[in-house]
Design a protein around this motif. Structure first.
Motif, short mmCIF file in Angstrom:
data_model
loop_
_atom_site.label_atom_id
_atom_site.label_comp_id
_atom_site.label_asym_id
_atom_site.label_seq_id
_atom_site.Cartn_x
_atom_site.Cartn_y
_atom_site.Cartn_z
N ILE A 1 -18.22 30.80 -67.99
CA ILE A 1 -18.81 29.81 -67.08
C ILE A 1 -19.76 30.51 -66.13
N ASP A 2 -20.95 29.96 -65.99
CA ASP A 2 -21.95 30.55 -65.10
C ASP A 2 -21.50 30.47 -63.64
N SER A 3 -22.07 31.33 -62.84
CA SER A 3 -21.75 31.37 -61.41
C SER A 3 -22.05 30.03 -60.74
N ILE A 4 -21.12 29.55 -59.96
CA ILE A 4 -21.27 28.27 -59.25
C ILE A 4 -21.61 28.54 -57.79
N HIS A 5 -22.60 27.84 -57.30
CA HIS A 5 -23.01 27.98 -55.89
C HIS A 5 -22.11 27.05 -55.06
N TRP A 6 -20.93 27.53 -54.74
CA TRP A 6 -19.90 26.70 -54.13
C TRP A 6 -20.32 26.13 -52.77
N LEU A 7 -20.92 26.94 -51.94
CA LEU A 7 -21.18 26.54 -50.56
C LEU A 7 -22.64 26.24 -50.28
N THR A 8 -23.49 26.32 -51.28
CA THR A 8 -24.92 26.14 -51.05
C THR A 8 -25.53 24.99 -51.86
N THR A 9 -24.73 24.25 -52.60
CA THR A 9 -25.20 23.06 -53.28
C THR A 9 -24.40 21.86 -52.79
N PHE B 1 -23.01 19.06 -54.02
CA PHE B 1 -21.79 18.62 -54.70
C PHE B 1 -20.66 19.63 -54.54
N TRP B 2 -20.95 20.89 -54.84
CA TRP B 2 -19.90 21.89 -54.81
C TRP B 2 -19.47 22.24 -53.39
N ALA B 3 -20.35 22.07 -52.43
CA ALA B 3 -19.95 22.28 -51.03
C ALA B 3 -18.90 21.25 -50.61
N LYS B 4 -19.11 20.01 -51.05
CA LYS B 4 -18.13 18.97 -50.75
C LYS B 4 -16.81 19.22 -51.47
N VAL B 5 -16.91 19.69 -52.72
CA VAL B 5 -15.70 20.04 -53.46
C VAL B 5 -14.95 21.17 -52.76
N SER B 6 -15.67 22.14 -52.24
CA SER B 6 -15.05 23.27 -51.56
C SER B 6 -14.29 22.81 -50.32
N VAL B 7 -14.89 21.92 -49.55
CA VAL B 7 -14.22 21.39 -48.36
C VAL B 7 -12.95 20.65 -48.75
N ILE B 8 -13.02 19.85 -49.82
CA ILE B 8 -11.85 19.12 -50.29
C ILE B 8 -10.74 20.07 -50.73
N VAL B 9 -11.11 21.13 -51.43
CA VAL B 9 -10.13 22.11 -51.90
C VAL B 9 -9.43 22.78 -50.72
N ILE C 1 -14.92 12.03 -48.77
CA ILE C 1 -13.85 13.03 -48.69
C ILE C 1 -12.50 12.35 -48.53
N LEU C 2 -12.44 11.31 -47.71
CA LEU C 2 -11.20 10.58 -47.47
C LEU C 2 -10.67 9.96 -48.76
N ILE C 3 -11.52 9.27 -49.50
CA ILE C 3 -11.10 8.55 -50.69
C ILE C 3 -10.64 9.51 -51.79
N ILE C 4 -11.27 10.68 -51.87
CA ILE C 4 -10.92 11.64 -52.92
C ILE C 4 -9.76 12.54 -52.51
N GLN C 5 -9.85 13.10 -51.30
CA GLN C 5 -8.91 14.15 -50.91
C GLN C 5 -7.52 13.63 -50.56
N VAL C 6 -7.43 12.54 -49.82
CA VAL C 6 -6.12 12.06 -49.36
C VAL C 6 -5.21 11.67 -50.53
N PRO C 7 -5.64 10.88 -51.52
CA PRO C 7 -4.74 10.58 -52.65
C PRO C 7 -4.29 11.83 -53.41
N ILE C 8 -5.23 12.76 -53.66
CA ILE C 8 -4.86 13.99 -54.38
C ILE C 8 -3.83 14.77 -53.58
N MET C 9 -4.07 14.93 -52.30
CA MET C 9 -3.16 15.70 -51.45
C MET C 9 -1.77 15.07 -51.40
N LEU C 10 -1.69 13.76 -51.20
CA LEU C 10 -0.39 13.10 -51.09
C LEU C 10 0.34 13.09 -52.42
#
Length: 307
Positions: free
Chosen positions: A160-168, A170-178, A91-100
Motif C-alpha cells: 500500500i502506498d504511503s498515505i498522507h494521514w494529516l495533510t489530506t 479525508f485522511w485527516a478526518k479519519v485520523s481525528v476519529i481514530v 465526526i459525531l455520526i461516524i465516531q460515536v457509534p463505532i466507539m460505543l
C-alpha cells in the motif's frame, strides 16, 4: 487570680455561645457550602452571564459597543461556521457509534467468566482516557507521519502506498476519529461494565433453564436492561464530540483546508487568534443551543430513562 480565671471563663463562654449561634442546624449547611458557592458564582455563573452580554457587543481593544444581533446575523452568513458545523456532525455520526459499539463489545468480553486477568485488561483499556492528550497526540503524529511514520512503514509491507494521514482532508478526518476512538472507548467500556455488573445473574439462569441461548439472552436481557446506560453514554459522547477541540487542534490545527475545523476550534480562533470576543461568544451560545437540542432529540428517540 480568681478574677482572671473568671474573666477567661466568661470569654470562653461568649465564644462558645457565638459558635453555637453561628453553627445552628439551619445555618451550618450554608456556612459549609458558602465558599464553594462563592467560587461557582465567580468562576462559572459570572463568565456565563458576561459572555451572554458580550455576544451582543463588538469588542475593539478595550472598547465595547452594543451591536444587538449583528454577531448572530454574521454567524448565520459565515461559510466557515457551516463548514465547522458539518465537520463536527460528520465526526459525531461516524465516531460515536463505532466507539460505543467497541466499548460494549469489550465490556461484554471482560464481564465474561472466560476471561482471566480482568483487572489488567480493564486498566489497559481505560489507560488512554487518563493519558495526557498532548503526549498521546505527539505519539500519533509520529506514528502517522507520511514519510517516517510507523503506520505507513507497516502498510508498505502490504504493497500500500504511503498515505498522507494529516495533510489530506479525508485522511485527516479519519485520523481525528481514530485518535478519539482510541482515547474514549475504554472510558465508555467502564460505564458499560458497571451496567453489566448490576444485572442480576438470576435472570440469565432463568433464561438458560427456559432454553434461551447466549445470543438471545444478550438481546432479550442485556440490551433492554442497559437502556439507561446507553442513554447516558450516547448523550455524554454526543456532548463531548460537539465540544471537540483538543484532537484537531493538536493534530491538524483545523486543516487541511478546514477539513477538521470544529465548532469549538473555530470559536477558539475567533476569540484568541483574532480577538473577536463578541463573535466568539455568539458562537458559544449557538453551540449551547445546538447541544441542548441534539441531546433532547436523543432522549426522545431513545426513550425516557424512567420508562
Amino acid at each position: 487570680m480568681a478574677k482572671a480565671e473568671k474573666i477567661a471563663e466568661t470569654t470562653v463562654n461568649i465564644r462558645v455561645k457565638n459558635r453555637k449561634y453561628l453553627l445552628t442546624p439551619k445555618s451550618a449547611p450554608y456556612i459549609f457550602i458558602g465558599p464553594a458557592f462563592v467560587f461557582i458564582l465567580i468562576f462559572t455563573v459570572y463568565p456565563v452571564i458576561s459572555s451572554l452580554f458580550l455576544s451582543f457587543q463588538q469588542v475593539r481593544g478595550v472598547e465595547k459597543s452594543f451591536v444587538g444581533l449583528a454577531n448572530y446575523s454574521r454567524l448565520f452568513h459565515d461559510p466557515i461556521f457551516y463548514k465547522s458545523l458539518l465537520n463536527t456532525f460528520e465526526i459525531l455520526i461516524i465516531q460515536v457509534p463505532i466507539m460505543l459499539f467497541l466499548a460494549l463489545v469489550i465490556a461484554v468480553g471482560l464481564h465474561s467468566s472466560l476471561i482471566k486477568a480482568k483487572a489488567f485488561f480493564r486498566i489497559s483499556f481505560f489507560m488512554p482516557a487518563i493519558t495526557a492528550l498532548v503526549a498521546a497526540s505527539i505519539v500519533f503524529m509520529i506514528l502517522l507521519d507520511e514519510h517516517f511514520g510507523l503506520v505507513n512503514y507497516l502498510l508498505s509491507f502490504m504493497g500500500i502506498d504511503s498515505i498522507h494521514w494529516l495533510t489530506t482532508p479525508f485522511w485527516a478526518k479519519v485520523s481525528v476519529i481514530v485518535v478519539m476512538t482510541w482515547r474514549w472507548t475504554g472510558y465508555n467500556m467502564v460505564i458499560f461494565l458497571a451496567g453489566l455488573q448490576n444485572i442480576p445473574s438470576e435472570l440469565y439462569e432463568a433464561a438458560s433453564i427456559d432454553g434461551a441461548g447466549k445470543v438471545k439472552q444478550f438481546f432479550m436481557i442485556t440490551i433492554p436492561l442497559l437502556k439507561p446506560v446507553f442513554i447516558f453514554t450516547v448523550v455524554m459522547s454526543t456532548i463531548g464530540t460537539l465540544q471537540l477541540f483538543d484532537e484537531p487542534f493538536i493534530l491538524t490545527h483545523g486543516g487541511p483546508n478546514s477539513a477538521t475545523m470544529t465548532i469549538t476550534l473555530y470559536l477558539y480562533e475567533q476569540g484568541f487568534k483574532f480577538f473577536d470576543f463578541g463573535y466568539a461568544s455568539a458562537i458559544a451560545y449557538v453551540l449551547v443551543l445546538i447541544t441542548a437540542l441534539v441531546s433532547w432529540i436523543q432522549m426522545k428517540l431513545v426513550g425516557d430513562i424512567e420508562e
